[in-house]
Design a protein around this motif. Structure first.
Motif, PDB file in Angstrom:
ATOM      1  N   TYR A  93       0.827  -1.206   0.000  1.00  0.00           N
ATOM      2  CA  TYR A  93       0.000   0.000   0.000  1.00  0.00           C
ATOM      3  C   TYR A  93       0.864   1.260   0.000  1.00  0.00           C
ATOM      4  CZ  TYR A  93      -3.139   3.627   1.748  1.00  0.00           C
ATOM      5  OH  TYR A  93      -3.833   4.797   1.914  1.00  0.00           O
ATOM      6  N   PHE A  94       1.841   1.312   0.955  1.00  0.00           N
ATOM      7  CA  PHE A  94       2.669   2.521   1.037  1.00  0.00           C
ATOM      8  C   PHE A  94       3.581   2.654  -0.177  1.00  0.00           C
ATOM      9  CE2 PHE A  94       1.660   2.004   5.608  1.00  0.00           C
ATOM     10  CZ  PHE A  94       1.102   3.247   5.811  1.00  0.00           C
ATOM     11  N   GLY A  95       3.986   1.508  -0.765  1.00  0.00           N
ATOM     12  CA  GLY A  95       4.767   1.586  -1.997  1.00  0.00           C
ATOM     13  C   GLY A  95       3.958   2.195  -3.128  1.00  0.00           C
ATOM     14  N   LEU A  96       2.671   1.805  -3.269  1.00  0.00           N
ATOM     15  CA  LEU A  96       1.814   2.381  -4.314  1.00  0.00           C
ATOM     16  C   LEU A  96       1.610   3.879  -4.084  1.00  0.00           C
ATOM     17  CD1 LEU A  96      -0.905  -0.422  -4.673  1.00  0.00           C
ATOM     18  CD2 LEU A  96       0.844   0.193  -6.331  1.00  0.00           C
ATOM     19  N   ARG A  97       1.399   4.284  -2.844  1.00  0.00           N
ATOM     20  CA  ARG A  97       1.213   5.704  -2.555  1.00  0.00           C
ATOM     21  C   ARG A  97       2.487   6.495  -2.874  1.00  0.00           C
ATOM     22  NH1 ARG A  97      -1.841   7.749   2.621  1.00  0.00           N
ATOM     23  NH2 ARG A  97      -1.395   9.597   1.363  1.00  0.00           N
ATOM     24  N   HIS A  98       3.652   5.908  -2.578  1.00  0.00           N
ATOM     25  CA  HIS A  98       4.910   6.600  -2.870  1.00  0.00           C
ATOM     26  C   HIS A  98       5.069   6.829  -4.369  1.00  0.00           C
ATOM     27  CE1 HIS A  98       9.119   7.746  -2.748  1.00  0.00           C
ATOM     28  NE2 HIS A  98       9.413   6.745  -3.583  1.00  0.00           N
ATOM     29  N   PHE A  99       4.819   5.784  -5.166  1.00  0.00           N
ATOM     30  CA  PHE A  99       4.939   5.936  -6.623  1.00  0.00           C
ATOM     31  C   PHE A  99       3.890   6.901  -7.171  1.00  0.00           C
ATOM     32  CE2 PHE A  99       7.056   1.699  -6.218  1.00  0.00           C
ATOM     33  CZ  PHE A  99       8.290   2.087  -6.717  1.00  0.00           C
ATOM     34  N   GLU A 100       2.684   6.931  -6.568  1.00  0.00           N
ATOM     35  CA  GLU A 100       1.639   7.855  -7.024  1.00  0.00           C
ATOM     36  C   GLU A 100       2.051   9.300  -6.762  1.00  0.00           C
ATOM     37  OE1 GLU A 100      -1.921   8.832  -8.852  1.00  0.00           O
ATOM     38  OE2 GLU A 100      -1.034   6.843  -8.608  1.00  0.00           O
ATOM     39  N   LYS A 101       2.642   9.569  -5.580  1.00  0.00           N
ATOM     40  CA  LYS A 101       3.096  10.928  -5.265  1.00  0.00           C
ATOM     41  C   LYS A 101       4.236  11.350  -6.185  1.00  0.00           C
ATOM     42  CE  LYS A 101       1.731  10.982  -0.384  1.00  0.00           C
ATOM     43  NZ  LYS A 101       2.198  11.043   1.020  1.00  0.00           N
ATOM     44  N   ARG A 102       5.136  10.423  -6.477  1.00  0.00           N
ATOM     45  CA  ARG A 102       6.239  10.750  -7.378  1.00  0.00           C
ATOM     46  C   ARG A 102       5.718  11.106  -8.767  1.00  0.00           C
ATOM     47  NH1 ARG A 102      11.251   6.790  -7.552  1.00  0.00           N
ATOM     48  NH2 ARG A 102      11.718   8.390  -9.135  1.00  0.00           N
ATOM     49  N   ARG A 103       4.732  10.355  -9.226  1.00  0.00           N
ATOM     50  CA  ARG A 103       4.178  10.658 -10.556  1.00  0.00           C
ATOM     51  C   ARG A 103       3.481  12.006 -10.561  1.00  0.00           C
ATOM     52  NH1 ARG A 103      -0.125   6.572 -13.075  1.00  0.00           N
ATOM     53  NH2 ARG A 103      -1.361   7.503 -11.388  1.00  0.00           N
ATOM     54  N   ALA A 104       2.746  12.330  -9.472  1.00  0.00           N
ATOM     55  CA  ALA A 104       2.077  13.630  -9.402  1.00  0.00           C
ATOM     56  C   ALA A 104       3.095  14.756  -9.363  1.00  0.00           C
ATOM     57  CB  ALA A 104       1.178  13.677  -8.172  1.00  0.00           C
ATOM     58  N   SER A 105       4.180  14.578  -8.594  1.00  0.00           N
ATOM     59  CA  SER A 105       5.218  15.612  -8.524  1.00  0.00           C
ATOM     60  C   SER A 105       5.886  15.810  -9.869  1.00  0.00           C
ATOM     61  CB  SER A 105       6.261  15.228  -7.473  1.00  0.00           C
ATOM     62  OG  SER A 105       5.673  15.108  -6.188  1.00  0.00           O
ATOM     63  N   SER A 106       6.111  14.719 -10.587  1.00  0.00           N
ATOM     64  CA  SER A 106       6.718  14.819 -11.918  1.00  0.00           C
ATOM     65  C   SER A 106       5.808  15.570 -12.877  1.00  0.00           C
ATOM     66  CB  SER A 106       7.034  13.422 -12.453  1.00  0.00           C
ATOM     67  OG  SER A 106       7.930  12.740 -11.586  1.00  0.00           O
ATOM     68  N   SER A 107       4.506  15.300 -12.783  1.00  0.00           N
ATOM     69  CA  SER A 107       3.542  15.996 -13.670  1.00  0.00           C
ATOM     70  C   SER A 107       3.508  17.490 -13.376  1.00  0.00           C
ATOM     71  CB  SER A 107       2.142  15.398 -13.498  1.00  0.00           C
ATOM     72  OG  SER A 107       2.141  14.032 -13.839  1.00  0.00           O
ATOM     73  N   GLN A 108       3.527  17.859 -12.071  1.00  0.00           N
ATOM     74  CA  GLN A 108       3.529  19.270 -11.726  1.00  0.00           C
ATOM     75  C   GLN A 108       4.785  19.977 -12.190  1.00  0.00           C
ATOM     76  OE1 GLN A 108       2.885  19.460  -7.509  1.00  0.00           O
ATOM     77  NE2 GLN A 108       0.737  18.765  -7.640  1.00  0.00           N
ATOM     78  N   ALA A 109       5.937  19.297 -12.036  1.00  0.00           N
ATOM     79  CA  ALA A 109       7.197  19.898 -12.508  1.00  0.00           C
ATOM     80  C   ALA A 109       7.181  20.100 -14.007  1.00  0.00           C
ATOM     81  CB  ALA A 109       8.363  19.016 -12.067  1.00  0.00           C
ATOM     82  N   ALA A 110       6.647  19.123 -14.734  1.00  0.00           N
ATOM     83  CA  ALA A 110       6.556  19.249 -16.184  1.00  0.00           C
ATOM     84  C   ALA A 110       5.659  20.390 -16.586  1.00  0.00           C
ATOM     85  CB  ALA A 110       6.079  17.929 -16.786  1.00  0.00           C
ATOM     86  N   ASN A 111       4.536  20.577 -15.854  1.00  0.00           N
ATOM     87  CA  ASN A 111       3.614  21.681 -16.155  1.00  0.00           C
ATOM     88  C   ASN A 111       4.297  23.028 -15.898  1.00  0.00           C
ATOM     89  OD1 ASN A 111       1.581  19.934 -16.911  1.00  0.00           O
ATOM     90  ND2 ASN A 111       0.694  19.838 -14.845  1.00  0.00           N
ATOM     91  N   ARG A 112       5.085  23.120 -14.799  1.00  0.00           N
ATOM     92  CA  ARG A 112       5.763  24.389 -14.514  1.00  0.00           C
ATOM     93  C   ARG A 112       6.807  24.723 -15.590  1.00  0.00           C
ATOM     94  NH1 ARG A 112       5.377  22.641  -9.009  1.00  0.00           N
ATOM     95  NH2 ARG A 112       7.448  21.673  -9.160  1.00  0.00           N
ATOM     96  N   ARG A 113       7.510  23.694 -16.060  1.00  0.00           N
ATOM     97  CA  ARG A 113       8.503  23.943 -17.129  1.00  0.00           C
ATOM     98  C   ARG A 113       7.790  24.390 -18.403  1.00  0.00           C
ATOM     99  NH1 ARG A 113      10.893  19.205 -14.940  1.00  0.00           N
ATOM    100  NH2 ARG A 113       9.886  17.952 -16.570  1.00  0.00           N
ATOM    101  N   THR A 114       6.613  23.810 -18.674  1.00  0.00           N
ATOM    102  CA  THR A 114       5.848  24.199 -19.873  1.00  0.00           C
ATOM    103  C   THR A 114       5.392  25.646 -19.779  1.00  0.00           C
ATOM    104  OG1 THR A 114       5.124  21.925 -20.152  1.00  0.00           O
ATOM    105  CG2 THR A 114       3.912  23.613 -21.361  1.00  0.00           C
ATOM    106  N   ASP A 115       4.907  26.047 -18.555  1.00  0.00           N
ATOM    107  CA  ASP A 115       4.419  27.423 -18.387  1.00  0.00           C
ATOM    108  C   ASP A 115       5.587  28.411 -18.491  1.00  0.00           C
ATOM    109  OD1 ASP A 115       1.963  26.391 -18.036  1.00  0.00           O
ATOM    110  OD2 ASP A 115       2.038  26.392 -15.834  1.00  0.00           O
TER     111      ASP A 115
END
Length: 457
Positions: free
Chosen positions: A435-457
């Motif tokens: 469970y905690f492994g899935l949550r960790h990977f989910e947070k990493r993916r969300a952080s990566s998406s936000q970073a990508a959006n900031r670089r795009t903006d």
């Protein structure tokens, strides 16, 4: 017993049986009246209660006797009775009385159905004449009310056959049954008959809190006198009457009244479209929120469906009005001033067309957005089930291993509570790690998406 299932009986014998039944019915009616008179003369303290009890008793016996008779005999009895007795019998058989009505002569039929004691509560006849430049309203209950009146408009709401007959006889005009207006072919809705009377059958919008629908109305123009026939009251007609009564010179003949009715219908339709705009604005705020539950989505879909129905009926009403006005223009029935009025009404209808088209597009957008919200909720549910499946998958594997005979061999010499307790703790630990492994990977993916959006903006 129905007439189809009765054995064949000679006509003379049928007549005698009907006469016997007629005598029995008359006896019951006479006995009922006699007992009621005696009770009234005694003036007992419980007179009303006794009277009602006796009346119910004899009515029940009469009802049972009439129920066993075929429609032909009941029709014969109704035709033979006196008018006051006929009404008592009719009150017992009028439910589901279509086979009986088909056998009655016209005079008896009119007495039972068209007379005032059986008249629809909505029935109303109103005439309007010009007095001092204003419309003067006259409530009509009999032909005598129209003896000294020169109306320019006669308005009939749910008229009976009898009322249509004497109104038509007074003005030499054929008035249709409002219940049959929808049976006409579309090509026969606007025409001029052999006598030169102009007939128009149009649908007027009725929008209430409970429902919206189109009500057919027959409009007949005869020598600048307008006759309108419909099944129920409409806001457009109330508005027209109020305006004409309060504004001097507002109308001068039946043609003016006809055009103003169509103009009021267009105005009423515009108000209905404003209501649709307001409803869709509220729905839009709900749909475009960040989260919409399935229950809220269900209510939203209901509101959108009601708005779509009202928009469609409004469009139908204004299109029907356009057809009627185009017919009047082509037929050259109008004066130059009336021509200008019709052109103005048609321009208003053109503007409403754009609004109805826009509303249809907005309704489709909100419907798609609501469907998307429902799909998102379903995807979230499926995602939760998938996560649970992933969490429990290694536990299921371990549980399968624990049920094998090799596990018993591996834990030989260890007390079973300790062995299986340790095994259960191990399964819980594996589930928690998953469970905690899935949550960790989910947070990493969300952080990566936000970073990508900031670089795009």
């Amino acid at each position: 017993m129905s007439e189809e299932n009765r054995p064949h009986v000679p006509e003379m014998l049928q007549k005698r049986l009907a006469d016997v039944h007629l005598t029995e019915v008359r006896s019951l009616l006479s006995l009922q009246k006699l007992v009621e008179d005696l009770v009234r003369e005694q003036e007992t303290p419980n007179q009303d209660e006794v009277d009602v009890e006796l009346q119910q008793q004899y009515r029940k016996e009469l009802r049972q006797k009439l129920k066993l008779m075929p429609p032909r005999e009941v029709a014969y009895i109704l035709e033979s009775l006196e008018p006051n007795e006929r009404l008592v019998v009719w009150d017992e058989v009028k439910e589901g009385a279509d086979p009986i009505l088909a056998l009655l002569p016209d005079d008896v039929l009119e007495e039972l159905i068209d007379d005032s004691h059986y008249r629809n509560e909505k029935t109303a006849v109103t005439a309007f004449e010009i007095r001092d430049g204003r419309l003067r309203q006259i409530t009509v209950t009999s032909p005598e009310d129209l003896s000294n009146v020169k109306p320019i408009w006669v308005d009939l709401v749910a008229p009976t056959k009898k009322i249509r007959a004497w109104i038509g006889g007074l003005f030499d005009v054929d008035l249709p049954d409002p219940g049959n207006l929808t049976d006409l072919e579309a090509s026969a809705r606007f025409y001029v008959d052999e006598e030169g009377h102009t007939h128009l059958h149009s649908d007027f919008l009725l929008d209430t809190r409970e429902e919206s629908r189109n009500v057919p109305v027959a409009l007949i123009l005869q020598n600048d006198v307008l006759f309108t026939v419909r099944s129920e009251e409409l806001p457009v007609f109330r508005l027209q009457r109020a305006r004409a009564r309060t504004r001097p010179g507002y109308v001068s003949n039946g043609t003016d009244v006809l055009l103003d009715l169509y103009a009021a219908d267009v105005e009423y339709s515009a108000n209905a479209l404003e209501d649709v705009y307001g409803e869709l604005e509220k729905v839009g705020r709900q749909v475009l929120r960040s989260h919409t539950t399935d229950q809220e989505a269900s209510k939203i879909l209901t509101a959108i469906s009601e708005a779509e129905d009202l928009n469609g009926r409004t469009r139908r009403s204004v299109l029907d009005t356009r057809r009627a006005l185009s017919f009047l223009l082509r037929g050259k029935f109008l004066s130059d001033t009336q021509h200008a009025d019709v052109r103005e009404i048609l321009r208003d209808i053109e503007s409403l067309d754009g609004h109805t088209a826009f509303l249809f597009n907005k309704i489709n957008f909100l419907m798609d957005a609501t469907d998307s919200a429902i799909n998102i909720n379903q995807n979230k549910d499926i995602k939760r089930l998938t996560i649970l499946s992933v969490i429990f998958m290694p536990i299921n594997v371990l549980a399968g291993m624990g049920g094998m005979s090799e596990f018993s061999m591996m834990t030989e010499g260890i007390p079973w509570p300790i062995a299986y307790g340790t095994f259960a703790c191990a399964m819980v630990g594996v589930g928690a790690l998953t469970y905690f492994g899935l949550r960790h990977f989910e947070k990493r993916r969300a952080s990566s998406s936000q970073a990508a959006n900031r670089r795009t903006d």
